[in-house]
Design an enzyme around this catalytic site. Structure first.
Site, mmCIF file in Angstrom:
data_model
loop_
_atom_site.group_PDB
_atom_site.id
_atom_site.type_symbol
_atom_site.label_atom_id
_atom_site.label_comp_id
_atom_site.label_asym_id
_atom_site.label_seq_id
_atom_site.Cartn_x
_atom_site.Cartn_y
_atom_site.Cartn_z
ATOM 1 N N HIS A 155 0.833 -1.220 0.000
ATOM 2 C CA HIS A 155 0.000 0.000 0.000
ATOM 3 C C HIS A 155 0.860 1.260 0.000
ATOM 4 O O HIS A 155 0.442 2.299 0.524
ATOM 5 C CB HIS A 155 -0.958 0.025 1.197
ATOM 6 C CG HIS A 155 -1.655 -1.277 1.441
ATOM 7 N ND1 HIS A 155 -2.818 -1.630 0.795
ATOM 8 C CD2 HIS A 155 -1.312 -2.325 2.226
ATOM 9 C CE1 HIS A 155 -3.184 -2.839 1.192
ATOM 10 N NE2 HIS A 155 -2.279 -3.306 2.057
ATOM 11 N N SER A 276 15.078 21.395 -16.739
ATOM 12 C CA SER A 276 13.898 22.217 -16.976
ATOM 13 C C SER A 276 14.317 23.473 -17.725
ATOM 14 O O SER A 276 15.422 23.982 -17.526
ATOM 15 C CB SER A 276 13.259 22.591 -15.633
ATOM 16 O OG SER A 276 12.523 23.795 -15.768
ATOM 17 N N LYS A 282 16.403 21.692 -11.697
ATOM 18 C CA LYS A 282 15.668 20.459 -11.938
ATOM 19 C C LYS A 282 16.483 19.373 -12.645
ATOM 20 O O LYS A 282 17.292 19.637 -13.518
ATOM 21 C CB LYS A 282 14.410 20.726 -12.790
ATOM 22 C CG LYS A 282 13.336 21.480 -12.073
ATOM 23 C CD LYS A 282 12.802 20.772 -10.826
ATOM 24 C CE LYS A 282 12.019 19.521 -11.134
ATOM 25 N NZ LYS A 282 10.685 19.826 -11.675
ATOM 26 N N GLU A 289 9.297 8.433 -17.054
ATOM 27 C CA GLU A 289 7.895 8.839 -17.213
ATOM 28 C C GLU A 289 7.385 8.462 -18.597
ATOM 29 O O GLU A 289 6.241 8.030 -18.773
ATOM 30 C CB GLU A 289 7.755 10.343 -17.018
ATOM 31 C CG GLU A 289 8.046 10.815 -15.604
ATOM 32 C CD GLU A 289 8.272 12.324 -15.564
ATOM 33 O OE1 GLU A 289 7.354 13.075 -15.907
ATOM 34 O OE2 GLU A 289 9.389 12.746 -15.195
#
Ligand code: ARG
Length: 475
Positions: A155, A276, A282, A289
């Site tokens: 979980h 970024s 970043k 992804e």
């Protein structure tokens, strides 16, 4: 003029010509188409259906055309409907009469089914190789970090500590089953439709076994209607790709989580992350992804073909022309995803200290403390409640179980002795899980023996796939 020009008095409307064409997609199958035509022509000559001279001319002409497409020097005519007509038309322009004999006893229906099956075999072989490479990387990284422990989760909550190696090998086994699904897709594609002609077979004395073997197929499809009209072998490819994409999306998600500031378990190498355009600090896990995101299109391709094939009457229907784009896309996508994943996992920095520090949070020892009491005779359910109360006490004090004074343990149960510290040690907790398939270093070492056996077997399987007609890169 189209190849069926005799029956027609007018040409096809320009817009419908474009609508009906599949050349932009099936030109990528040029090598398979040419191999199929070569095998067919050789068989026709051997059976005395065309002359050896015609066969030689066909073979030479096809060789030239293939070399030109390979070199990117072939100008495809956009008026050609598909790769079969493009190549046959060009062959005839080059060699004349003999080119017109090539299509004897053949239809584009068995031709396209043959090309698509050959392409499927080539694509599946690439996928199997890429799948193996990622699995090898996972094993290497697992072995390089044999001592690293991290909080195993259920979980997404800290549950029990596990070895990083054990965690990575879980993905190894998922991918091993994906390999088996790929192998099944290869097996399904590995049967020759050539000789089924349009739908019913032909009046020529074709030798279907000869063309099948010449093309590297292990068998002939026994029913001509089935041969030209089913694409279930592509569904097998799509399902194998979809399941593998699902597995990769899970690994990708963990990479995204683990590389976040909150986890900090890994640092991706610069070559597998991006920055970024506005935030100078970043470092984003874009490629993980994207692997996660590509799963959607792969599932989409599976659904598209299932729906396309639904309710189609026997035998060939033009709907089937919609079968190739998604298959090429899914196979290509998965090869890329597997390669990117192998690169990303193979170059990431493992922050073993962060993983170990995270094991200090979430009372990972609770089960072992309950087991300690149960092994001393307390029924497990009761032990569970005792430890639950200790955890509650810890939370009130803002400490971990191993920071709770021994008196608290004793007050909770007289069964607790000084040796309770053994049940609180992270490495001890891991080392105690010696059941087969468990996370103890000894059990993981045993697991690695199965891993090696499966790797050797699957490497041999790829070797044993036999001759496949590779995808061409020139179109
Ligand atoms: N371009 C077609 C396809 O991909 C080839 C077969 C066409 N056959 C036909 N009878 N229209 O399916």
């Amino acid at each position: 003029m189209a190849l069926w020009g005799g029956r027609f008095e007018g040409g096809v409307e320009t817009s419908t010509q474009e609508f009906g064409a599949s050349l932009p997609v099936d030109k990528h199958l040029y090598k398979q188409d040419i191999a199929g035509s070569r095998a067919h022509a050789a068989m026709l000559a051997k059976q005395g259906i065309i002359s050896q001279d015609d066969c030689d001319a066909i073979s030479r002409g096809l060789g030239q055309i293939e070399a030109e497409i390979d070199a990117g020097a072939f100008a495809f005519d956009i008026d050609d409907e598909d790769i079969h007509m493009a190549i046959e038309g060009e062959l005839t322009r080059r060699i004349g009469e003999a080119g017109k004999r090539l299509h004897t006893g053949r239809s584009r229906n068995d031709q396209v089914a043959t090309d698509t099956r050959l392409a499927t075999k080539a694509l599946v072989k690439q996928l199997m190789e890429a799948n193996l490479a990622l699995r090898q990387t996972l094993v290497r990284v697992a072995q390089e970090h044999a001592d690293a422990v991290l909080p195993g989760m259920t979980h997404l909550q800290h549950a029990q500590p596990v070895l990083l190696a054990h965690h990575l090998l879980a993905y190894y086994w998922m991918l091993t089953r994906d390999f088996k699904r790929l192998d099944a897709a290869f097996e399904a594609a590995d049967a020759s439709p050539l000789g089924a002609a349009a739908l019913a077979g032909t009046t020529y004395p074709l030798d279907r076994v000869a063309t099948a073997y010449a093309l590297g197929f292990t068998r002939v499809i026994p029913n001509s209607l089935d041969a030209v009209s089913d694409r279930d072998f592509l569904l097998d490819l799509h399902f194998a790709c979809s399941t593998m994409a699902m597995h990769l999306s899970r690994l990708a998600e963990e990479i995204v989580l683990w590389s976040s500031s909150e986890f900090g378990y890994i640092t991706l190498s610069d070559s597998f992350s991006t920055g970024s355009s506005i935030m100078p600090q970043k470092k984003n896990p874009d490629f993980a992804e994207l692997v996660r995101g590509k799963t959607g299109r792969v599932y989409g391709n599976l659904m598209q073909l299932l729906v396309t094939c639904k309710g189609l009457p026997l035998a060939y229907n033009k709907d089937l022309q919609e079968d190739k784009e998604g298959a090429l896309d899914s196979a290509h996508t998965l090869v890329q995803c597997l390669e990117v994943m192998a690169g990303m996992v193979g170059t990431m920095h493992v922050n073993a200290d962060r993983m170990r520090a995270a094991c200090r949070v979430g009372h990972l020892a609770a089960t072992d403390v309950a087991d300690y009491l149960a092994k001393k005779g307390m029924p497990f359910r009761e032990a569970h409640a005792v430890v639950g109360r200790l955890v509650l006490e810890c939370d009130k004090r803002g400490c971990q179980l191993d920071e709770l004074p021994i008196e608290e343990f004793r007050a909770a149960s007289p069964l607790f002795g000084n040796d309770i510290t053994g049940a609180l040690d992270i490495d001890g907790i891991v080392a105690a899980r010696t059941t087969e398939g468990g996370t103890a270093p000894s059990a993981v070492a045993e697991q690695l023996k199965f891993v090696r056996t499966s790797l050797v077997g699957d490497e041999a399987r790829v070797e044993g796939l036999g001759h496949v007609v590779p995808m061409g890169a020139g179109a």
